[in-house]
Design a protein around this motif. Structure first.
Motif, short mmCIF file in Angstrom:
data_model
loop_
_atom_site.label_atom_id
_atom_site.label_comp_id
_atom_site.label_asym_id
_atom_site.label_seq_id
_atom_site.Cartn_x
_atom_site.Cartn_y
_atom_site.Cartn_z
N CYS A 34 0.88 -1.22 -0.01
CA CYS A 34 -0.01 -0.20 -0.07
C CYS A 34 1.01 1.36 -0.07
CB CYS A 34 -1.05 -0.08 1.24
SG CYS A 34 -2.32 -1.28 1.18
N ALA A 35 1.80 1.16 0.90
CA ALA A 35 2.91 2.28 0.93
C ALA A 35 3.23 2.47 -0.47
CB ALA A 35 3.97 2.19 2.00
N LEU A 36 3.96 1.61 -1.09
CA LEU A 36 4.45 1.77 -2.63
C LEU A 36 3.45 2.13 -3.47
CD1 LEU A 36 6.84 0.95 -4.56
CD2 LEU A 36 6.17 -1.28 -4.67
N HIS A 37 2.41 1.75 -3.33
CA HIS A 37 1.20 2.33 -4.16
C HIS A 37 1.18 3.86 -3.92
CE1 HIS A 37 -2.84 1.81 -6.40
NE2 HIS A 37 -3.24 2.76 -5.55
N LEU A 38 0.99 4.39 -2.79
CA LEU A 38 0.96 5.77 -2.49
C LEU A 38 2.16 6.58 -3.06
CD1 LEU A 38 0.07 5.44 1.43
CD2 LEU A 38 -1.12 6.82 -0.27
N VAL A 39 3.48 5.88 -2.97
CA VAL A 39 4.70 6.60 -3.54
C VAL A 39 4.50 6.69 -5.00
CG1 VAL A 39 7.01 6.45 -4.30
CG2 VAL A 39 6.38 5.82 -1.83
N LEU A 40 3.95 5.78 -5.66
CA LEU A 40 3.75 5.78 -7.19
C LEU A 40 2.49 6.66 -7.48
CD1 LEU A 40 4.15 1.96 -7.93
CD2 LEU A 40 5.70 3.93 -8.51
N ASN A 41 1.76 7.14 -6.49
CA ASN A 41 0.65 8.09 -6.67
C ASN A 41 0.93 9.44 -6.24
OD1 ASN A 41 -1.81 7.10 -8.06
ND2 ASN A 41 -1.94 5.59 -6.58
N GLU A 49 4.01 8.04 6.54
CA GLU A 49 2.97 7.99 7.71
C GLU A 49 2.43 6.48 7.90
OE1 GLU A 49 0.19 10.91 7.67
OE2 GLU A 49 1.79 12.48 6.97
N LEU A 50 2.23 5.74 6.81
CA LEU A 50 1.63 4.62 7.02
C LEU A 50 2.37 3.46 7.59
CD1 LEU A 50 -0.58 2.41 6.18
CD2 LEU A 50 0.40 2.48 3.75
N TYR A 278 2.06 0.20 -16.06
CA TYR A 278 2.08 0.77 -14.88
C TYR A 278 1.53 2.56 -15.56
CZ TYR A 278 4.67 -2.70 -12.63
OH TYR A 278 5.04 -3.58 -11.97
N GLN A 279 1.73 2.87 -16.74
CA GLN A 279 1.06 3.88 -17.17
C GLN A 279 -0.44 3.99 -17.00
OE1 GLN A 279 3.47 4.15 -21.04
NE2 GLN A 279 3.50 6.27 -20.58
N GLN A 280 -0.96 2.79 -17.32
CA GLN A 280 -2.36 2.60 -17.17
C GLN A 280 -2.71 2.79 -15.90
OE1 GLN A 280 -4.62 1.68 -19.79
NE2 GLN A 280 -2.56 1.83 -21.30
N LYS A 281 -1.93 2.34 -14.93
CA LYS A 281 -2.52 1.88 -13.45
C LYS A 281 -2.05 3.51 -12.60
CE LYS A 281 -2.20 -1.34 -9.91
NZ LYS A 281 -1.73 -2.66 -9.53
N TYR A 282 -0.98 4.11 -13.06
CA TYR A 282 -0.51 5.31 -12.48
C TYR A 282 -0.59 6.46 -13.47
CZ TYR A 282 0.49 1.81 -8.75
OH TYR A 282 0.53 0.85 -8.15
N PRO A 283 -1.60 6.89 -14.00
CA PRO A 283 -1.36 7.83 -15.26
C PRO A 283 -0.92 9.28 -14.89
CG PRO A 283 -3.63 7.51 -14.69
CD PRO A 283 -2.86 6.46 -13.88
N LYS A 284 -0.92 9.74 -13.37
CA LYS A 284 -0.42 10.87 -13.06
C LYS A 284 1.01 10.61 -12.14
CE LYS A 284 -3.19 13.45 -15.05
NZ LYS A 284 -2.95 14.08 -16.14
N GLY A 285 1.37 9.44 -12.12
CA GLY A 285 2.54 9.04 -11.27
C GLY A 285 3.67 9.61 -11.71
N SER A 286 4.44 10.56 -10.92
CA SER A 286 5.46 11.35 -11.34
C SER A 286 6.60 10.46 -11.83
CB SER A 286 6.25 12.55 -10.53
OG SER A 286 6.21 11.70 -9.18
N ILE A 287 7.14 9.29 -11.28
CA ILE A 287 8.19 8.55 -11.46
C ILE A 287 7.89 7.85 -12.82
CG2 ILE A 287 9.17 6.30 -10.83
CD1 ILE A 287 8.77 7.36 -7.98
#
Length: 576
Positions: A34-41, A49-50, A278-287
């Motif tokens: 979940c934390a990794l998911h937050l980083v990618l978002n 914090e998590l 990952y582009q599909q999953k995190y379209p606005k993810g900066s990385i």
């Protein structure tokens, strides 16, 4: 337990943190996912914090928490960030240590796992080894960055050695227990971690030139590039916590490492295939946006790259370090198109905001200003000579050594220290070559033709100068080499060959830029390789490798030579 997707675990992440009692391994991996998911978002602080409430009691929380802070420290180079990350890694190592087997792990891991006491001590112990090895690698990396003395350098090497040995033991465990535990989610997570570690080590070691590798083999290191790539590919596909980390390692290799330390043949088809889900999953993810932009740039689509970097800048404000990476890339995209005022804007932003290497940033800014008209320079309010003179006082040291690119910039900028400064010739194009930018701009014939015109104009100016300086032979050879690169990418191979051989025949006239001869030998070798003359290519590249030393950027050329010779042999870059 079935693998929990990142999307499923996320909205109620904070509610699910147990307030008391034990954190079991399944839940810990889920929380870290979940934390990794937050980083990618782009939610970097929320991810911390998590993880924070459990980072002293759960190995995965500890690893995740330290990983984010190490990533931040590596991007900022701020002393305070490095200190915080170092303290956190020490805590993480202590947390992992609580779960490690007390006796030697070597030879005992496989027997533990084969008992298949799911949810019991053995699984915790093998995961503890994996997390411990990852934390050791992080600590070694920061040790190199943080300290200047040789003792720290050796300590870092010892940590890497220990980490490498643990990964090899974990791989033996994986091989022994493949059949018994293949359906276990915890086994899948373990397998993903082993593939990430073994793959990264093999890839990293395969890049090293033979002279360095011989020393490392003596203490048990060896690397095989194809094996490393295959392990990371399998790791990226195995639906574990570390799948995305394997994918990001491969992306970094294909889009940066193979370009700067190799012959410039990054596998962009593979990179795009890795990035697409990952582009599909995190379209606005900066990385993710950053890598999409980088791939566009490597394809020669600088316009699309610029728009994607700008999108990446707009995506988040929490970690300005990612902005600095975008500024660096935007500076180059504009430089490839010779849009010097725009390139200057980003070089100036880097000088003001980033601490990574002030010497390189200031030199780069001055180099770009050198390409601009007198009126454009005047509008910036900069003093070109004073900028070059500042470079030497800004150098820093990593692991007790100067950064090679900084040393290069300092040596070049000394021409401005004289009472009568002698201007550098096309310094921004020379730096473009240092970062292997000609293999990028070469994808665009229009930009390459425009660079050729700039080089030929500088050539005429140098020839017609009524009072040539002592640097004239060096400057002529630099222009010949840069011209040869443009001609090569435009398919005018015979003319390119003449340019490179002109540098070689002028070797005795060169007074300062001795690097031009071995680099020209290398480029000539690549030219013959392109024409299918393997014997001639090998001869020239071996000449560059064996007969020259103590020149600028020597280690970088040796990395490139190692990659070129391996590709000429038609074998993977592996140790003998």
């Amino acid at each position: 337990m079935a693998h929990v997707g990142e999307d499923e675990c996320f909205e109620d992440a904070f509610e699910r943190i147990p307030v008391a009692g034990q954190m079991d391994l399944h839940t810990a991996i889920q929380e870290t996912q979940c934390a990794l998911h937050l980083v990618l978002n782009n939610k970097f602080n929320e991810a911390l914090e998590l993880l924070k409430p459990w980072y002293r009691d759960s190995m995965y929380h500890a690893l995740g928490y330290s990983s984010i802070l190490v990533m931040k420290a590596a991007m900022t180079f701020e002393h305070q960030d490095i200190q915080v990350a170092m303290t956190t890694i020490k805590d993480a190592l202590n947390t992992c240590q609580k779960f490690r087997k007390r006796s030697s792990v070597v030879g005992s891991l496989s027997s533990l796992v084969s008992k298949q006491s799911h949810g019991g001590v053995p699984e915790e112990e093998i995961h503890a080894e994996l997390c411990y090895a990852e934390c050791l690698l992080q600590k070694a990396t920061l040790t190199f960055v943080q300290d200047e003395n040789m003792i720290s350098f050796i300590k870092g090497g010892i940590k890497i050695r220990t980490s490498y040995q643990i990964y090899k033991d974990c791989q033996n465990t994986l091989n022994v227990t493949q059949d018994q535990a293949a359906n276990s989610d915890l086994f899948t997570q373990f397998e993903g971690g082993v593939k990430l570690g073994i793959g990264s080590f093999n890839l990293m070691l395969s890049l090293l030139p033979q002279r360095i590798l011989r020393l490392l083999e003596f203490i048990g290191f060896s690397g095989n590039r194809e094996f490393g790539l295959s392990q990371l590919m399998e790791g990226s596909a195995n639906h574990s916590l570390r799948s995305i980390l394997s994918a990001l390692t491969l992306l970094f290799y294909y889009t940066y490492v193979s370009l700067i330390l190799g012959t410039g043949d990054g596998n962009l088809v593979e990179a795009e295939a890795l990035l697409e889900p990952y582009q599909q999953k995190y379209p606005k993810g900066s990385i993710i946006l950053f890598y999409a932009a980088r791939i566009s740039a490597l394809r020669g689509d600088f316009e699309q790259a610029q728009s994607r970097y700008e999108e990446c800048l707009a995506a988040q404000q929490e970690w300005l370090q990612i902005h600095h990476l975008c500024y660096w890339e935007l500076m180059w995209c504009h430089s490839y198109r010779q849009q010097w005022p725009q390139a200057y804007t980003y070089a100036d932003l880097l000088c003001r905001e980033s601490r990574w290497s002030k010497a390189i940033y200031v030199y780069q800014k001055a180099a770009i200003l050198s390409m601009m008209t007198a009126k454009e320079v005047e509008q910036t309010g900069e003093d070109l000579v004073q900028l070059f003179r500042k470079v030497e006082g800004l150098k820093q040291r990593l692991a007790g050594k100067s950064i090679p690119t900084e040393k290069f910039a300092i040596r070049k900028s000394r021409r401005y220290n004289a009472a009568e400064p002698v201007s550098l010739v096309l310094p921004a194009l020379e730096m473009m070559y240092v970062w292997n930018g000609f293999s990028i701009v070469g994808k665009r014939p229009d930009c390459t033709e425009a660079l050729l015109v700039t080089i030929e104009t500088a050539e005429d100016h140098l020839k017609n100068n009524p009072s040539p300086s002592e640097y004239r032979p060096d400057d002529c050879c630099l222009l010949q080499m840069l011209k040869g690169l443009c001609l090569k990418h435009l398919g005018r191979l015979l003319q390119a060959e003449l340019c490179f051989t002109q540098v070689l025949s002028s070797e005795r006239q060169i007074r300062y830029d001795h690097y031009l001869v071995p680099f020209s030998l290398y480029e000539l070798g690549l030219l013959y390789k392109q024409q299918g003359d393997v014997a001639k290519a090998t001869t020239y590249i071996e000449n560059a490798k064996s007969n020259y030393k103590d020149y600028s950027m020597e280690s970088r050329l040796h990395f490139r030579i190692h990659a070129a010779l391996n590709s000429l042999r038609g074998t993977p870059a592996s140790t003998p």
